[in-house]
Scaffold this motif. Sequence first.
Motif, PDB file in Angstrom:
ATOM      1  N   PHE A  76       0.912  -1.222  -0.310  1.00 46.12           N
ATOM      2  CA  PHE A  76      -0.023   0.186   0.098  1.00 46.12           C
ATOM      3  C   PHE A  76       0.973   1.221   0.052  1.00 46.12           C
ATOM      4  CE2 PHE A  76      -2.003  -3.506   2.067  1.00 46.12           C
ATOM      5  CZ  PHE A  76      -3.433  -3.730   1.333  1.00 46.12           C
ATOM      6  N   PRO A  77       1.508   1.396  -1.019  1.00 41.68           N
ATOM      7  CA  PRO A  77       2.534   2.393  -1.263  1.00 41.68           C
ATOM      8  C   PRO A  77       2.286   3.775  -0.979  1.00 41.68           C
ATOM      9  CG  PRO A  77       1.974   1.531  -3.483  1.00 41.68           C
ATOM     10  CD  PRO A  77       1.295   1.003  -2.473  1.00 41.68           C
ATOM     11  N   ASP A  78       1.126   4.495  -1.304  1.00 41.33           N
ATOM     12  CA  ASP A  78       0.627   5.527  -0.841  1.00 41.33           C
ATOM     13  C   ASP A  78      -0.096   5.710   0.527  1.00 41.33           C
ATOM     14  OD1 ASP A  78       1.444   6.250  -3.369  1.00 41.33           O
ATOM     15  OD2 ASP A  78      -0.315   5.986  -4.490  1.00 41.33           O
ATOM     16  N   ALA A  79      -0.292   4.732   1.316  1.00 41.03           N
ATOM     17  CA  ALA A  79      -0.650   4.974   2.610  1.00 41.03           C
ATOM     18  C   ALA A  79       0.202   5.316   3.597  1.00 41.03           C
ATOM     19  CB  ALA A  79      -1.423   3.559   3.025  1.00 41.03           C
ATOM     20  N   PRO A  80      -0.229   6.140   4.609  1.00 37.72           N
ATOM     21  CA  PRO A  80       0.733   6.523   5.597  1.00 37.72           C
ATOM     22  C   PRO A  80       1.319   5.313   6.463  1.00 37.72           C
ATOM     23  CG  PRO A  80      -1.448   7.707   5.848  1.00 37.72           C
ATOM     24  CD  PRO A  80      -1.575   6.564   4.828  1.00 37.72           C
ATOM     25  N   VAL A  81       2.515   5.407   6.431  1.00 33.07           N
ATOM     26  CA  VAL A  81       3.389   4.256   7.176  1.00 33.07           C
ATOM     27  C   VAL A  81       3.040   4.041   8.628  1.00 33.07           C
ATOM     28  CG1 VAL A  81       5.462   3.444   7.871  1.00 33.07           C
ATOM     29  CG2 VAL A  81       5.256   4.347   5.331  1.00 33.07           C
ATOM     30  N   GLU A  82       2.794   5.112   9.266  1.00 33.53           N
ATOM     31  CA  GLU A  82       2.510   5.170  10.676  1.00 33.53           C
ATOM     32  C   GLU A  82       0.967   4.703  11.059  1.00 33.53           C
ATOM     33  OE1 GLU A  82       1.504   9.305   9.105  1.00 33.53           O
ATOM     34  OE2 GLU A  82       3.002   7.852   8.894  1.00 33.53           O
ATOM     35  N   TRP A 273      -7.551   3.017  -0.046  1.00 33.22           N
ATOM     36  CA  TRP A 273      -6.204   2.940  -0.045  1.00 33.22           C
ATOM     37  C   TRP A 273      -6.026   2.007  -1.298  1.00 33.22           C
ATOM     38  CZ3 TRP A 273      -3.827   1.241   5.204  1.00 33.22           C
ATOM     39  CH2 TRP A 273      -3.831   2.484   5.940  1.00 33.22           C
ATOM     40  N   GLU A 274      -4.823   2.386  -2.227  1.00 32.98           N
ATOM     41  CA  GLU A 274      -4.386   1.518  -3.468  1.00 32.98           C
ATOM     42  C   GLU A 274      -3.578   0.466  -3.088  1.00 32.98           C
ATOM     43  OE1 GLU A 274      -3.283   4.565  -6.173  1.00 32.98           O
ATOM     44  OE2 GLU A 274      -4.853   5.967  -6.045  1.00 32.98           O
ATOM     45  N   PHE A 275      -3.717  -0.467  -4.006  1.00 37.57           N
ATOM     46  CA  PHE A 275      -3.010  -1.686  -3.694  1.00 37.57           C
ATOM     47  C   PHE A 275      -1.953  -2.053  -4.931  1.00 37.57           C
ATOM     48  CE2 PHE A 275      -2.967  -6.573  -3.994  1.00 37.57           C
ATOM     49  CZ  PHE A 275      -2.346  -6.602  -2.775  1.00 37.57           C
ATOM     50  N   ALA A 276      -0.789  -2.376  -4.398  1.00 31.80           N
ATOM     51  CA  ALA A 276       0.215  -2.652  -5.440  1.00 31.80           C
ATOM     52  C   ALA A 276       0.025  -3.348  -6.758  1.00 31.80           C
ATOM     53  CB  ALA A 276       1.608  -2.862  -4.720  1.00 31.80           C
ATOM     54  N   PHE A 277      -0.808  -4.626  -6.342  1.00 26.25           N
ATOM     55  CA  PHE A 277      -0.981  -5.462  -7.932  1.00 26.25           C
ATOM     56  C   PHE A 277      -2.350  -4.986  -8.307  1.00 26.25           C
ATOM     57  CE2 PHE A 277       1.927  -7.797  -5.047  1.00 26.25           C
ATOM     58  CZ  PHE A 277       2.844  -8.299  -6.264  1.00 26.25           C
ATOM     59  N   ASP A 278      -3.109  -3.882  -7.944  1.00 27.56           N
ATOM     60  CA  ASP A 278      -4.172  -3.440  -8.888  1.00 27.56           C
ATOM     61  C   ASP A 278      -3.594  -2.984 -10.332  1.00 27.56           C
ATOM     62  OD1 ASP A 278      -6.022  -4.126  -6.879  1.00 27.56           O
ATOM     63  OD2 ASP A 278      -5.841  -2.074  -5.999  1.00 27.56           O
ATOM     64  N   THR A 279      -4.446  -3.388 -11.444  1.00 25.80           N
ATOM     65  CA  THR A 279      -4.119  -2.893 -12.430  1.00 25.80           C
ATOM     66  C   THR A 279      -4.356  -1.491 -12.682  1.00 25.80           C
ATOM     67  OG1 THR A 279      -4.472  -5.109 -13.571  1.00 25.80           O
ATOM     68  CG2 THR A 279      -4.571  -3.278 -15.105  1.00 25.80           C
TER      69      THR A 279
END
Length: 332
Positions: A76-82, A273-279
């Motif tokens: 979830f690369p764009d989600a806040p890490v914390e 939230w966007e998921f890395a394997f979503d087209t």
Amino acid sequence: MAIIKAPIGRRGFLAGTAGLTLASGGIGLFGSGRAEAKAPMLGTKQPGWYRFKIGDFEGTIVSDGRLDLGKATDQFPDAPVEEIQAIMDREFLPVAPMMLEQNALIVNTGEKLVLFDSGMGSAKLFGPESGRLMASIKASGIDPATIDAVILTHAHLDHCWGIMADDGSRNFPNAQIYMSQADFDFWTDEGKLSAEGFLPTFVEGARRNLLPNQDRMVFVEDGKEVLPGIQAIFTPGHTVGHVSYVITSNGQSFLNVGDVVHHYALLFENPQWEFAFDTDPKQAAATRVKLFEMATSEQLVMLGYHFPFPGIGHIRKAQKGFDYVPMAMDLS
């Protein structure tokens, strides 16, 4: 005089129980203290299956094992890490590895025996724990040769690579294959074998499993019944032709979401939230919210391919996003 009681930690608990052991002549709360023979560690895992009812239909969840997706923060690369860290801490889960189950559904309608998705096959791209589907099916008392239909939510490796065996034979020799034409066309496109990233590997495996079955392929239509009691709902974004399915019998309806949602803790609370394997991550997020709204308004029970086994639960609106509530397992 007021007595102030402090929290008792593990050290304090053990100190308090030591006197019980001495007072009882060496026989403590946890055994006699005598040396016993050591049993060997087994290190094996049993096939996983769970049976339940959908109205007059009989459902069986069969496990293909778990997938290791690495760090949740990478998926979830764009989600806040914390925020990811806080949610995973709250659920007593590690940020890494983020493990996802694979819960394939088999429905016996009385007329047809239907498998939804087919697992990873023998591939170990996401760790060693996958590849248990065929053993789980057989352990559940079902002969793979009696499966009439394999219905695919989409053509990613963990959903369609179990159609064919390593020797080129069919794992489900008498089954027709149902899926969207958009996903078939996308994931069997030879031109994508020279693309960047993970796409060539995914396409090569999809071609290996889908192309030998073109003569038994049936393309589903949005909103239409695939088989009696099983309705296709197009839910694009994770893949171009991703399909969820509503299964209805005798007044009960279950929603098989496929990969519209992957992680029960992260994506229900944060469906945007966007998921890395979503087209198409933005379309996938919009589809997710829309499907969650439908499921809550119609009070549909959810079947999640990647939820904690057996992946059956309810969804409700929360102060932020939604909540996923697992159903209690009936082991009677």
